[in-house]
Design a protein around this motif. Structure first.
Motif, mmCIF file in Angstrom:
data_model
loop_
_atom_site.group_PDB
_atom_site.id
_atom_site.type_symbol
_atom_site.label_atom_id
_atom_site.label_comp_id
_atom_site.label_asym_id
_atom_site.label_seq_id
_atom_site.Cartn_x
_atom_site.Cartn_y
_atom_site.Cartn_z
ATOM 1 N N LEU A 113 -5.809 0.338 71.927
ATOM 2 C CA LEU A 113 -6.273 -0.850 71.206
ATOM 3 C C LEU A 113 -6.406 -2.077 72.099
ATOM 4 N N GLY A 114 -6.355 -1.879 73.402
ATOM 5 C CA GLY A 114 -6.456 -2.997 74.337
ATOM 6 C C GLY A 114 -7.830 -3.631 74.327
ATOM 7 N N PRO A 115 -7.893 -4.942 74.538
ATOM 8 C CA PRO A 115 -9.177 -5.640 74.485
ATOM 9 C C PRO A 115 -10.194 -5.156 75.522
ATOM 10 N N LYS A 116 -9.726 -4.496 76.588
ATOM 11 C CA LYS A 116 -10.646 -3.998 77.612
ATOM 12 C C LYS A 116 -11.096 -2.571 77.342
ATOM 13 N N THR A 117 -10.408 -1.850 76.451
ATOM 14 C CA THR A 117 -10.751 -0.443 76.230
ATOM 15 C C THR A 117 -11.187 -0.131 74.806
ATOM 16 N N VAL A 118 -10.830 -0.970 73.841
ATOM 17 C CA VAL A 118 -11.209 -0.698 72.458
ATOM 18 C C VAL A 118 -12.727 -0.851 72.310
ATOM 19 N N PRO A 119 -13.370 0.071 71.606
ATOM 20 C CA PRO A 119 -14.816 -0.096 71.396
ATOM 21 C C PRO A 119 -15.072 -1.247 70.428
ATOM 22 N N GLU A 120 -16.196 -1.888 70.583
ATOM 23 C CA GLU A 120 -16.594 -2.966 69.675
ATOM 24 C C GLU A 120 -15.473 -3.999 69.527
ATOM 25 N N ALA A 121 -14.994 -4.477 70.671
ATOM 26 C CA ALA A 121 -13.823 -5.366 70.743
ATOM 27 C C ALA A 121 -13.950 -6.614 69.860
ATOM 28 N N LYS A 122 -15.156 -7.063 69.606
ATOM 29 C CA LYS A 122 -15.340 -8.260 68.770
ATOM 30 C C LYS A 122 -14.754 -8.078 67.373
ATOM 31 N N ASP A 123 -14.701 -6.835 66.891
ATOM 32 C CA ASP A 123 -14.181 -6.558 65.555
ATOM 33 C C ASP A 123 -12.655 -6.584 65.484
ATOM 34 N N PHE A 124 -11.989 -6.622 66.644
ATOM 35 C CA PHE A 124 -10.532 -6.569 66.707
ATOM 36 C C PHE A 124 -9.931 -7.871 67.226
ATOM 37 N N GLY A 125 -10.769 -8.857 67.503
ATOM 38 C CA GLY A 125 -10.341 -10.074 68.159
ATOM 39 C C GLY A 125 -9.475 -10.990 67.317
ATOM 40 N N ALA A 126 -9.011 -12.037 67.967
ATOM 41 C CA ALA A 126 -8.183 -13.048 67.305
ATOM 42 C C ALA A 126 -8.929 -13.625 66.107
ATOM 43 N N GLY A 127 -8.252 -13.716 64.991
ATOM 44 C CA GLY A 127 -8.858 -14.268 63.784
ATOM 45 C C GLY A 127 -9.801 -13.325 63.064
ATOM 46 N N LYS A 128 -9.970 -12.117 63.543
ATOM 47 C CA LYS A 128 -10.913 -11.159 62.942
ATOM 48 C C LYS A 128 -10.233 -10.137 62.046
ATOM 49 N N TRP A 129 -8.901 -10.213 61.900
ATOM 50 C CA TRP A 129 -8.166 -9.226 61.117
ATOM 51 C C TRP A 129 -7.180 -9.938 60.186
ATOM 52 N N SER A 130 -6.843 -9.246 59.085
ATOM 53 C CA SER A 130 -5.867 -9.819 58.150
ATOM 54 C C SER A 130 -4.576 -9.018 58.087
ATOM 55 N N SER A 131 -4.664 -7.722 58.346
ATOM 56 C CA SER A 131 -3.449 -6.908 58.388
ATOM 57 C C SER A 131 -3.693 -5.671 59.247
ATOM 58 N N ILE A 132 -2.578 -5.110 59.712
ATOM 59 C CA ILE A 132 -2.625 -3.913 60.551
ATOM 60 C C ILE A 132 -1.494 -3.003 60.081
ATOM 61 N N VAL A 133 -1.788 -1.712 59.976
ATOM 62 C CA VAL A 133 -0.757 -0.749 59.592
ATOM 63 C C VAL A 133 -0.815 0.432 60.566
ATOM 64 N N LEU A 134 0.347 0.769 61.119
ATOM 65 C CA LEU A 134 0.496 1.907 62.005
ATOM 66 C C LEU A 134 1.386 2.925 61.322
ATOM 67 N N SER A 135 0.972 4.184 61.302
ATOM 68 C CA SER A 135 1.848 5.245 60.795
ATOM 69 C C SER A 135 1.913 6.349 61.848
ATOM 70 N N SER A 136 3.137 6.776 62.112
ATOM 71 C CA SER A 136 3.372 7.765 63.159
ATOM 72 C C SER A 136 4.581 8.611 62.810
ATOM 73 N N GLN A 137 4.730 9.685 63.515
ATOM 74 C CA GLN A 137 5.928 10.497 63.392
ATOM 75 C C GLN A 137 7.057 9.780 64.147
ATOM 76 N N GLU A 138 8.281 10.017 63.759
ATOM 77 C CA GLU A 138 9.456 9.465 64.442
ATOM 78 C C GLU A 138 9.518 10.056 65.846
ATOM 79 N N LEU A 139 9.841 9.249 66.834
ATOM 80 C CA LEU A 139 9.865 9.741 68.211
ATOM 81 C C LEU A 139 11.265 9.854 68.801
ATOM 82 N N ASP A 140 12.219 9.114 68.259
ATOM 83 C CA ASP A 140 13.569 9.187 68.815
ATOM 84 C C ASP A 140 14.581 9.638 67.766
#
Length: 180
Positions: free
Chosen positions: A92-119
């Protein structure tokens, strides 16, 4: 404890203990939509220096991408959450994410990550949710024996892109310290 860790590391050398994909959903503001990244790590749970993943995208024009990055050897090299966060920051880095303009500052209202437990027990999951308007981030764990967490998102961090905010707040909630 160190001996057990070394024995575990040797016993699992070359095996990938992470068995699934993780999903990131970003509520984009303009135009309003949900952007979903389904990240399938190819070697996250191994001890390899290189990390690779295939990412399937929904909600943007890009259909899929692949990323590759290398970890610097060190004490955190074998920490599964450090490996996970490093890969997340690249996906999700600004240099590698595609269409970075859609992920920029002020362009999002919420983010949710779901993953398996790792530790913990691998059959459990974790969810990290960041709400821009409330300036809060929450960690929910499916393992009732482990506590969740909630933290305020620093105002200056809210001015950053979605990937940076998610990586930073995930590190603070899961590892108890800043990522950078």
């Amino acid at each position: 404890m160190l001996q057990a860790t070394d024995e575990n590391r040797n016993a699992t050398e070359g095996e990938d203990l992470f068995s699934g994909a993780y999903v990131v959903r970003i509520a984009a503001l303009s135009p309003q939509r949900i952007i979903t990244a389904t990240v399938t790590p190819l070697n996250l749970g191994t001890n390899e220096a290189d990390l690779e993943a295939v990412v399937s995208w929904e909600g943007i024009d890009t259909v899929s991408t692949s990323v590759r990055t290398a970890l610097e050897p060190g004490a955190a090299y074998f920490d599964p959450w450090v490996r996970f966060l490093h890969l997340l920051s690249v996906v999700l880095g600004p240099k590698t994410v595609p269409e970075a303009k859609d992920f920029g500052a002020g362009k999002w209202s919420s983010i949710v990550l779901s993953s398996q437990e790792l530790d913990g027990a691998l059959q459990h999951s974790v969810v990290v949710a960041v709400d821009r308007e409330l300036a809060t981030a929450s960690l929910v764990r499916s393992d009732r024996a482990r506590q969740g967490a909630e933290a305020a998102v620093p105002r200056e961090l809210l001015q950053r892109d979605a990937g940076t905010v998610l990586t930073e707040m995930t590190s603070r909630l899961i590892r108890g310290r800043p990522w950078q």
